[in-house]
Design a protein around this motif. Structure first.
Motif, mmCIF file in Angstrom:
data_model
loop_
_atom_site.group_PDB
_atom_site.id
_atom_site.type_symbol
_atom_site.label_atom_id
_atom_site.label_comp_id
_atom_site.label_asym_id
_atom_site.label_seq_id
_atom_site.Cartn_x
_atom_site.Cartn_y
_atom_site.Cartn_z
ATOM 1 N N LEU A 29 20.490 5.069 4.109
ATOM 2 C CA LEU A 29 20.150 5.565 2.760
ATOM 3 C C LEU A 29 20.153 4.443 1.727
ATOM 4 C CD1 LEU A 29 21.789 9.093 2.379
ATOM 5 C CD2 LEU A 29 19.371 8.518 2.592
ATOM 6 N N LYS A 30 19.543 3.325 2.108
ATOM 7 C CA LYS A 30 19.469 2.220 1.144
ATOM 8 C C LYS A 30 18.606 2.636 -0.049
ATOM 9 C CE LYS A 30 18.081 -0.834 4.212
ATOM 10 N NZ LYS A 30 18.046 -0.070 5.488
ATOM 11 N N LYS A 31 18.875 2.022 -1.185
ATOM 12 C CA LYS A 31 18.064 2.298 -2.375
ATOM 13 C C LYS A 31 16.661 1.732 -2.148
ATOM 14 C CE LYS A 31 22.024 3.283 -4.466
ATOM 15 N NZ LYS A 31 22.806 3.953 -3.442
ATOM 16 N N VAL A 32 15.668 2.398 -2.690
ATOM 17 C CA VAL A 32 14.283 1.964 -2.473
ATOM 18 C C VAL A 32 13.527 1.973 -3.795
ATOM 19 C CG1 VAL A 32 12.101 2.525 -1.325
ATOM 20 C CG2 VAL A 32 14.247 2.887 -0.115
ATOM 21 N N SER A 33 12.827 0.898 -4.081
ATOM 22 C CA SER A 33 11.821 0.975 -5.150
ATOM 23 C C SER A 33 10.483 0.503 -4.588
ATOM 24 C CB SER A 33 12.237 0.210 -6.410
ATOM 25 O OG SER A 33 12.704 -1.062 -6.111
ATOM 26 N N LEU A 34 9.422 1.089 -5.114
ATOM 27 C CA LEU A 34 8.094 0.932 -4.521
ATOM 28 C C LEU A 34 7.049 0.664 -5.597
ATOM 29 C CD1 LEU A 34 8.240 4.185 -2.311
ATOM 30 C CD2 LEU A 34 8.590 1.857 -1.472
ATOM 31 N N GLU A 35 6.308 -0.414 -5.413
ATOM 32 C CA GLU A 35 5.137 -0.706 -6.270
ATOM 33 C C GLU A 35 3.919 -0.577 -5.376
ATOM 34 O OE1 GLU A 35 5.020 -1.492 -9.534
ATOM 35 O OE2 GLU A 35 7.185 -1.296 -9.743
ATOM 36 N N LEU A 36 3.161 0.506 -5.540
ATOM 37 C CA LEU A 36 2.152 0.843 -4.531
ATOM 38 C C LEU A 36 0.731 0.768 -5.095
ATOM 39 C CD1 LEU A 36 4.160 3.779 -2.910
ATOM 40 C CD2 LEU A 36 4.191 1.354 -2.311
ATOM 41 N N GLY A 37 -0.166 1.457 -4.442
ATOM 42 C CA GLY A 37 -1.574 1.329 -4.768
ATOM 43 C C GLY A 37 -1.995 2.059 -6.036
ATOM 44 N N SER B 244 0.826 -1.208 0.000
ATOM 45 C CA SER B 244 0.000 0.000 0.000
ATOM 46 C C SER B 244 0.864 1.264 0.000
ATOM 47 C CB SER B 244 -0.899 -0.007 1.236
ATOM 48 O OG SER B 244 -0.097 -0.049 2.400
ATOM 49 N N THR B 245 0.288 2.333 -0.484
ATOM 50 C CA THR B 245 0.992 3.622 -0.491
ATOM 51 C C THR B 245 1.296 4.069 0.941
ATOM 52 O OG1 THR B 245 0.066 4.248 -2.611
ATOM 53 C CG2 THR B 245 0.720 6.059 -1.161
ATOM 54 N N GLN B 246 0.370 3.792 1.839
ATOM 55 C CA GLN B 246 0.558 4.184 3.245
ATOM 56 C C GLN B 246 1.824 3.519 3.818
ATOM 57 O OE1 GLN B 246 -2.484 2.521 5.657
ATOM 58 N NE2 GLN B 246 -1.928 3.684 7.469
#
Ligand code: NAD
Length: 493
Positions: free
Chosen positions: A259-267, A244-246
Motif C-alpha cells: 500500500l505504498k503512496k502513489v501519485s500519477l501524472e498521466l495522459g 501513460s494512463t494505461q
C-alpha cells in the motif's frame, strides 16, 4: 537534414553503460546493455545498462540505508536547500552539454532542449527555497479541564521510486527529484528506456553538488524489468509516476502489496476552445504551437481544437498555414520541430492519421512521414471528425490536431469535457467573464486563457479524471513526499 557528430562531454559515461547505485557507477547485474538510438537518424549512438530486478533491489536497499542512516535528512532544511541550489547552478553550468545530449537522445530541437534545462534549474531553485519552509502547525485542544498542547510535524515519506517518461527526460525527472529531496526522501529514479542519458548525467551532477551517496540512485532499463519491480518493492514507500494512463493503472495495482503512496501524472487529450471574438492574429500561431511544440509529444498538448463555427475556416486554415511553415528537421539544425522519439511512435502516429481518414476525416495539412531517415512526421491537422473517432478520443502523443466546430458555449464545454482525460485546456476570447466561466467549467487540472500551457514551477499541475492523482510544481508538489504526524501533549494545569 544533417546529423551532428558532436560528442557530448558526458559521453564517456554512456559508452561505459553504467547506472548509479549507492554513489557508484556500476554495470547492470546481468551485464546486459541496450541501444540508445538517435531518432533523427535511427542510428545507435550509445549503450545503456539494462537493469533488472537485482539492480532495482540493490538501488532500493541503498536508498533505504541512506534514509535510515539519515545521510540527507540529518541536514537542516536550509542546508539541503544550499545543496539543491548548487544542483541548479550545475545544470546551468552544463546547459549546452545537457541540451545536446537530450537532443541526441530524443530528437528535441536544441533551442527547446536548452529551454527545458532552464526549467529544470528552476525546479531545483524553487524547491531549494522551500526546503526550510516545510513545517506543521501548533494548537491547543481539549476541554477546559483537560487541555493539550498539540502540533503537527511534516516528515519525509521515506524511499521514493520515481518513474518518468521520455518526452522531456531531464526536466521530468527534476519535477520529482527536486521536491522529493527538499522533503528529505531518498530516491530511486527510473528513466524511460527511450531517454536514459540526461537522467544519468543529472545523477552525476547531484553527487557533484553534495547530495550524499545512496540518496539518489538511477536505474536504467525497460518498464517490465525495472519499473515493475520498483513499484512492487516492499521497501519503497512512495511511487511517483509520469507516463501513460494505461501503465498508470498497472502502477496502482502493483503498488497495492505494501500500500505504498502513489501519485500519477498521466495522459491527456486537451481541448483549445476558440470563441468568435478571439484575437485571431495572436491566437493562430499559439494554437498551432499548443499542439505542435515538441512534435506534439507533450502531455498537455492541445490535441483537440474546438472553434466557433463563424470563425472555424479562418482558424483552421490559419493553423494549417502556420503548420506548413514550421521547419522540421535534425535537432542541431535551426528547426522548429524534431522527429518523433522512436519507430514505434512514428508507426503509432501514422496509424492514427490513416485510421482517421478511413473513418471519413479530412486531412487539412500534413499527414505523412517526412523522408525515410529518422522518425520525422509532418505537423498535421484533420477536420470533418466526429466525437466517436479515435483521433478525437485517444491520446496520440504526436503532431496531430483534430479540429471541430461548435455553435454555443455550452456545446463547446460539453465537447471539451467529453473525454476520460482531464489534464489541460485553454480558452481564447476577449470576453473576460466568458473566459473565467469556461475555465471553471472545464474538468481539467490547468486552464490557459489566451495561452495554452502557460505556467511555471510555482503553479501546480496534474490531472482530473484519468489524467492522474496528485500534483507536481508549487508547494503542492512537496506535500506528495511528506507524511503528517500529530503529536499531542497533556498540559499540566
Ligand atoms: P509509458 O507509460 O509507456 O512509460 C512511462 C514510464 O513507465 C517509462 O519509464 C516506462 O519504462 C515505465 N513503465 C512501463 N511499463 C511499466 C510497468 N509495468 N511498471 C512500471 N513502469 C513501467 O509512457 P511513455 O510512452 O514513456 O510517455 C508518454 C506518456 O506519458 C503519454 O501518455 C504522456 O501523456 C505521459 N506524460 C504525462 C505527463 C504529465 O505530467 N501528466 C508528462 C509527460 C508524459
Amino acid at each position: 537534414m544533417t546529423a551532428s557528430s558532436t560528442v557530448p562531454k558526458f559521453g564517456s559515461l554512456f559508452g561505459a553503460a553504467r547506472m548509479l547505485i549507492d554513489g557508484e557507477w556500476v554495470e547492470s547485474a546481468s551485464g546486459s546493455t541496450f541501444d540508445v538510438v538517435d531518432p533523427g537518424t535511427g542510428e545507435v549512438v550509445a549503450q545503456a545498462a539494462e537493469g533488472t530486478e537485482a539492480d532495482v533491489d540493490a538501488a532500493v536497499q541503498a536508498a533505504r540505508r541512506a534514509f535510515e542512516e539519515q545521510r540527507w535528512l540529518r541536514l537542516s532544511g536550509a542546508q539541503r536547500g544550499v545543496v539543491l541550489w548548487r544542483v541548479a547552478d550545475l545544470i546551468e553550468a552544463n546547459v549546452e552539454e545537457l541540451a545536446r545530449l537530450e537532443s541526441l537522445d530524443v530528437g528535441m530541437p536544441l533551442a527547446v532542449s536548452r529551454a527545458f534545462m532552464g526549467e529544470a534549474a528552476n525546479q531545483f531553485r524553487y524547491f531549494a527555497g522551500l526546503a526550510d519552509k516545510i513545517h506543521g502547525r501548533s494548537l491547543e485542544i481539549g476541554p477546559a479541564e483537560r487541555r493539550f498542547h498539540a502540533y503537527t510535524a511534516k516528515e519525509p515519506v521515506g524511499v521514493a521510486g520515481l518513474i518518468v517518461a521520455w518526452n522531456s527526460p531531464l526536466f521530468g525527472a527534476t519535477m520529482k527529484l527536486a521536491p522529493a529531496l527538499a522533503a528529505g526522501c531518498s530516491c530511486v529514479l527510473k528513466p524511460s528506456e527511450e531517454a536514459s542519458l540526461t537522467p544519468l548525467a543529472l545523477g552525476g551532477l547531484l553527487l557533484e553538488a553534495g547530495v550524499p551517496q545512496g540518496v539518489v540512485n538511477v536505474v536504467t532499463g525497460f518498464g517490465p524489468q525495472v519499473g515493475a519491480p520498483l513499484v512492487a518493492h516492499g521497501s519503497v514507500d512512495k511511487v511517483s509516476f509520469t507516463g501513460s494512463t494505461q501503465v498508470g493503472k498497472q502502477i496502482v495495482r502493483a503498488a497495492a502489496g505494501n500500500l505504498k503512496k502513489v501519485s500519477l501524472e498521466l495522459g491527456g487529450k486537451s481541448a483549445m476552445i476558440v470563441l468568435p471574438d478571439a484575437d485571431l492574429s495572436q491566437a493562430v500561431g499559439e494554437l498551432a504551437m499548443g499542439i505542435f511544440m515538441n512534435s506534439g509529444q507533450i502531455c498537455t498538448s492541445g490535441s483537440r481544437l474546438l472553434v466557433h463555427r463563424n470563425v472555424f475556416d479562418e482558424v483552421v486554415e490559419g493553423v494549417a498555414e502556420f503548420a506548413k511553415a514550421l521547419k522540421v528537421g535534425y535537432s542541431t539544425d535551426p528547426v522548429d520541430l524534431g522527429p518523433l522519439v522512436s519507430q514505434r511512435q512514428l508507426d503509432r502516429v501514422t496509424e492514427y492519421v490513416t485510421g482517421s481518414v478511413a473513418d471519413g476525416a479530412r486531412v487539412v495539412c500534413g499527414g505523412s512521414r517526412i523522408g525515410d531517415e529518422g522518425y520525422f512526421f509532418e505537423p498535421t491537422v484533420v477536420a470533418d471528425v466526429d466525437p466517436s473517432m479515435s483521433v478525437v478520443r485517444e491520446e496520440i502523443f504526436g503532431p496531430v490536431l483534430a479540429a471541430m466546430s461548435f455553435t454555443d458555449v455550452d456545446e463547446a464545454v460539453a465537447a471539451a469535457n467529453d473525454t476520460e482525460y482531464g489534464l489541460a485546456g485553454s480558452v481564447w476570447t476577449r470576453d473576460v467573464a466568458a473566459a473565467h466561466g469556461i475555465a471553471r467549467r472545464m474538468r481539467t487540472g490547468r486552464v490557459g486563457i489566451n495561452a495554452h500551457r502557460a505556467g511555471g514551477v510555482q503553479m501546480p499541475v496534474g490531472g482530473y479524471k484519468q489524467s492522474g492523482w496528485g500534483r507536481e510544481n508549487g508547494t503542492e508538489a512537496v506535500e506528495e513526499y511528506l507524511e503528517t504526524k500529530s503529536v499531542v501533549t497533556l498540559l499540566d494545569r
